[in-house]
Write an enzyme that holds these catalytic residues in place. Structure first.
Site, PDB file in Angstrom:
ATOM      1  N   SER A  58       0.838  -1.197   0.000  1.00 44.45           N
ATOM      2  CA  SER A  58       0.000   0.000   0.000  1.00 44.45           C
ATOM      3  C   SER A  58       0.870   1.244   0.000  1.00 44.45           C
ATOM      4  CB  SER A  58      -0.855  -0.027   1.270  1.00 44.45           C
ATOM      5  OG  SER A  58      -1.444   1.224   1.483  1.00 44.45           O
ATOM      6  N   TYR A 117      -1.354  -1.000  10.877  1.00 45.23           N
ATOM      7  CA  TYR A 117      -1.636  -1.548   9.544  1.00 45.23           C
ATOM      8  C   TYR A 117      -0.456  -1.292   8.599  1.00 45.23           C
ATOM      9  CZ  TYR A 117      -3.467  -1.768   4.789  1.00 45.23           C
ATOM     10  OH  TYR A 117      -3.630  -2.044   3.457  1.00 45.23           O
ATOM     11  N   LYS A 129       2.472  -3.860   6.572  1.00 46.59           N
ATOM     12  CA  LYS A 129       2.841  -3.887   5.145  1.00 46.59           C
ATOM     13  C   LYS A 129       4.350  -3.701   4.987  1.00 46.59           C
ATOM     14  CE  LYS A 129      -1.239  -4.633   3.466  1.00 46.59           C
ATOM     15  NZ  LYS A 129      -1.540  -5.946   2.878  1.00 46.59           N
TER      16      LYS A 129
HETATM   17  N1  LIG Z   1      -8.681  -1.238  -0.597  1.00 51.07           N
HETATM   18  C1  LIG Z   1      -7.652  -0.433  -0.403  1.00 51.07           C
HETATM   19  O1  LIG Z   1      -7.826   0.775  -0.335  1.00 51.07           O
HETATM   20  C2  LIG Z   1      -6.252  -0.986  -0.308  1.00 51.07           C
HETATM   21  C3  LIG Z   1      -5.166  -0.108  -0.475  1.00 51.07           C
HETATM   22  C4  LIG Z   1      -3.876  -0.613  -0.377  1.00 51.07           C
HETATM   23  C5  LIG Z   1      -3.660  -1.955  -0.097  1.00 51.07           C
HETATM   24  N2  LIG Z   1      -4.727  -2.788   0.083  1.00 51.07           N
HETATM   25  C6  LIG Z   1      -4.458  -4.217   0.372  1.00 51.07           C
HETATM   26  O2  LIG Z   1      -5.035  -4.997  -0.653  1.00 51.07           O
HETATM   27  C7  LIG Z   1      -5.482  -6.244  -0.131  1.00 51.07           C
HETATM   28  C8  LIG Z   1      -6.933  -6.450  -0.512  1.00 51.07           C
HETATM   29  O3  LIG Z   1      -7.702  -5.353  -0.025  1.00 51.07           O
HETATM   30  P1  LIG Z   1      -9.263  -5.234  -0.284  1.00 51.07           P
HETATM   31  O4  LIG Z   1      -9.584  -3.782  -0.318  1.00 51.07           O
HETATM   32  O5  LIG Z   1      -9.664  -6.083  -1.405  1.00 51.07           O
HETATM   33  O6  LIG Z   1      -9.792  -5.801   1.098  1.00 51.07           O
HETATM   34  P2  LIG Z   1     -10.981  -6.826   1.395  1.00 51.07           P
HETATM   35  O7  LIG Z   1     -11.177  -6.826   2.864  1.00 51.07           O
HETATM   36  O8  LIG Z   1     -12.139  -6.553   0.513  1.00 51.07           O
HETATM   37  O9  LIG Z   1     -10.311  -8.208   0.946  1.00 51.07           O
HETATM   38  C9  LIG Z   1      -9.516  -8.997   1.800  1.00 51.07           C
HETATM   39  C10 LIG Z   1     -10.062 -10.414   1.742  1.00 51.07           C
HETATM   40  O10 LIG Z   1      -9.259 -11.235   2.596  1.00 51.07           O
HETATM   41  C11 LIG Z   1     -10.123 -12.080   3.339  1.00 51.07           C
HETATM   42  N3  LIG Z   1      -9.423 -12.434   4.584  1.00 51.07           N
HETATM   43  C12 LIG Z   1      -9.169 -11.632   5.649  1.00 51.07           C
HETATM   44  N4  LIG Z   1      -8.498 -12.325   6.587  1.00 51.07           N
HETATM   45  C13 LIG Z   1      -8.322 -13.574   6.104  1.00 51.07           C
HETATM   46  C14 LIG Z   1      -7.710 -14.743   6.616  1.00 51.07           C
HETATM   47  N5  LIG Z   1      -7.134 -14.761   7.829  1.00 51.07           N
HETATM   48  N6  LIG Z   1      -7.707 -15.863   5.849  1.00 51.07           N
HETATM   49  C15 LIG Z   1      -8.296 -15.866   4.624  1.00 51.07           C
HETATM   50  N7  LIG Z   1      -8.899 -14.789   4.098  1.00 51.07           N
HETATM   51  C16 LIG Z   1      -8.902 -13.649   4.829  1.00 51.07           C
HETATM   52  C17 LIG Z   1     -11.381 -11.255   3.562  1.00 51.07           C
HETATM   53  O11 LIG Z   1     -12.523 -12.070   3.814  1.00 51.07           O
HETATM   54  C18 LIG Z   1     -11.498 -10.502   2.233  1.00 51.07           C
HETATM   55  O12 LIG Z   1     -12.253 -11.233   1.297  1.00 51.07           O
HETATM   56  C19 LIG Z   1      -5.212  -6.199   1.363  1.00 51.07           C
HETATM   57  O13 LIG Z   1      -3.985  -6.844   1.619  1.00 51.07           O
HETATM   58  C20 LIG Z   1      -5.095  -4.718   1.652  1.00 51.07           C
HETATM   59  O14 LIG Z   1      -4.287  -4.471   2.771  1.00 51.07           O
HETATM   60  C21 LIG Z   1      -6.008  -2.344  -0.030  1.00 51.07           C
END
Ligand SMILES: NC(=O)c1ccc[n+]([C@@H]2O[C@H](COP(=O)([O-])OP(=O)(O)OC[C@H]3O[C@@H](n4cnc5c(N)ncnc54)[C@H](O)[C@@H]3O)[C@@H](O)[C@H]2O)c1
Length: 337
Positions: free
Chosen positions: A126, A150, A154
């Site tokens: 991120s 958080y 990362k």
């Molecule tokens: N959305 C954003 O703004 C953003 C920005 C930068 C980085 N990210 C990173 O991108 C990735 C995806 O983000 P997102 O927005 O799709 O989030 P999200 O919460 O929609 O997706 C994460 C998924 O992981 C699953 N999950 C959580 N813990 C788990 C576990 N212990 N075992 C198995 N599955 C598990 C959740 O059920 C969910 O479906 C994450 O690593 C997040 O940190 C997101």
């Protein structure tokens, strides 16, 4: 070339869009998700979009035995690791959960990969790893600074992956630093679906457009930006998903690891986003300016040239397209059910 890919967190917001992009690129993909933050209906919707059965393992990335069984059964060539907890505010009050899932979960996945001899991984990082950046647009070589647990998870994840590649050159890892993902799939069958009051601007604005929230709180209009409100680099989630396909191609094709920003290289202010969303939903969206929010940075914009050079990645979709697809998603019966 077709690869067999394990997509952890593949039922989530970015994971589900990446699933579609990977299938379109001809890969065989298995989703692993514990549905902690995803609707159970997502796999069925992915079947509707791709026209193919979706393979899902319901399980936790901290479960090494389950991962061993999955690798033995499917013989994955690579892993795309999305599964994580991602709410910055929550990480301040429940840091151990974040270390457990984001750092512990990554470690368990890497150990299972090592046991299976699968050493290609794309990692969701991120822009938050830059903390308050000294330079904007921010290049990948900028210093990493954690502002909250958080962000710390990362940074730790990136560092673990760096040491792993140094220890054993058979590993190749793509570290993708996302800026602000926004928008939804053109089908309006999948999109961002926060369970609580959203922290991010676009889903918040969407709730106001739907009438579920009264008005948009704008945190400060006295920043040193063109209209005084905070500026962010919004990237359409379908563009972002494509970045993962390109990262995997680079890993599998050349065995070359990389660390790249995924953003457009162009910022939009809060007021610009509100205006664009008003155009998309064709209604007035009330907003009120309130005090700055602690920890907010005036401008967060990616230097986007490295992703273009290394991966051939260029964004295609505009802010208006992000707002239009978001509105289509939340305003149809398919969204938010
Ligand atoms: N959305 C954003 O703004 C953003 C920005 C930068 C980085 N990210 C990173 O991108 C990735 C995806 O983000 P997102 O927005 O799709 O989030 P999200 O919460 O929609 O997706 C994460 C998924 O992981 C699953 N999950 C959580 N813990 C788990 C576990 N212990 N075992 C198995 N599955 C598990 C959740 O059920 C969910 O479906 C994450 O690593 C997040 O940190 C997101």
């Amino acid at each position: 070339m077709t690869s067999r890919i394990l997509l952890t967190g593949g039922a989530g917001y970015i994971g589900s869009h990446t699933y579609v992009a990977l299938c379109a690129a001809g890969h065989e993909v298995v989703i692993l998700d514990n549905f902690a933050n995803a609707r159970r209906s997502v796999p069925e919707r992915l079947e509707q979009i791709t026209g193919r059965p979706v393979r899902v393992i319901t399980g936790d990335v901290r479960d090494g035995a389950m991962l061993d069984a999955a690798f033995a059964r499917h013989g994955f060539d690579a892993v795309v690791h999305f599964a994580a907890l991602k709410a910055v505010g929550e990480s301040m009050t429940r840091p151990l959960d974040y270390f457990d899932v984001n750092v512990g979960g990554l470690t368990t996945v890497l150990q299972a990969m090592e046991r299976a001899g699968c050493r290609r991984l794309v990692f969701s990082s991120s822009a938050t790893v830059y903390g308050v950046p000294d330079e904007t647009p921010t290049p990948e070589i900028a210093e990493l600074r954690a502002m909250n647990p958080y962000g710390q998870t990362k940074i730790i994840g990136e560092q673990m992956l760096g040491w792993l590649q140094q220890a054993d050159p058979r590993w190749a890892v793509g570290i993708l630093r996302y800026f602000n993902p926004a928008g939804a799939h053109a089908s309006a069958l999948i999109g961002e679906d926060p369970r609580d009051i959203p922290n991010n601007l676009m889903p918040y604005v969407a709730r106001v457009a739907l009438g579920a929230l009264d008005r948009i709180a704008v945190f400060g209009d006295d920043y040193d930006t063109p209209d005084g409100t905070g500026v962010r680099d919004y990237i359409h989630v379908e563009d972002l998903a494509r970045g993962h396909v390109l990262s995997l191609a680079r890993l599998v094709g050349s065995g070359m690891g990389h660390v790249v920003n995924l953003g457009t290289g162009r910022g939009h202010s809060v007021l610009e986003v509100i205006a664009a969303y008003q155009r998309a939903c064709n209604r007035h969206l009330p907003h009120v300016i309130i005090d700055r929010r602690a920890g907010d940075v005036p401008i967060y914009v990616a230097r986007a040239d490295k992703a273009a050079e290394v991966l051939g990645f260029r964004t295609e979709k505009t802010l208006d397209e992000m707002c239009a697809s978001s509105w289509q998603w939340v305003s149809t019966a398919e969204g938010l059910t």
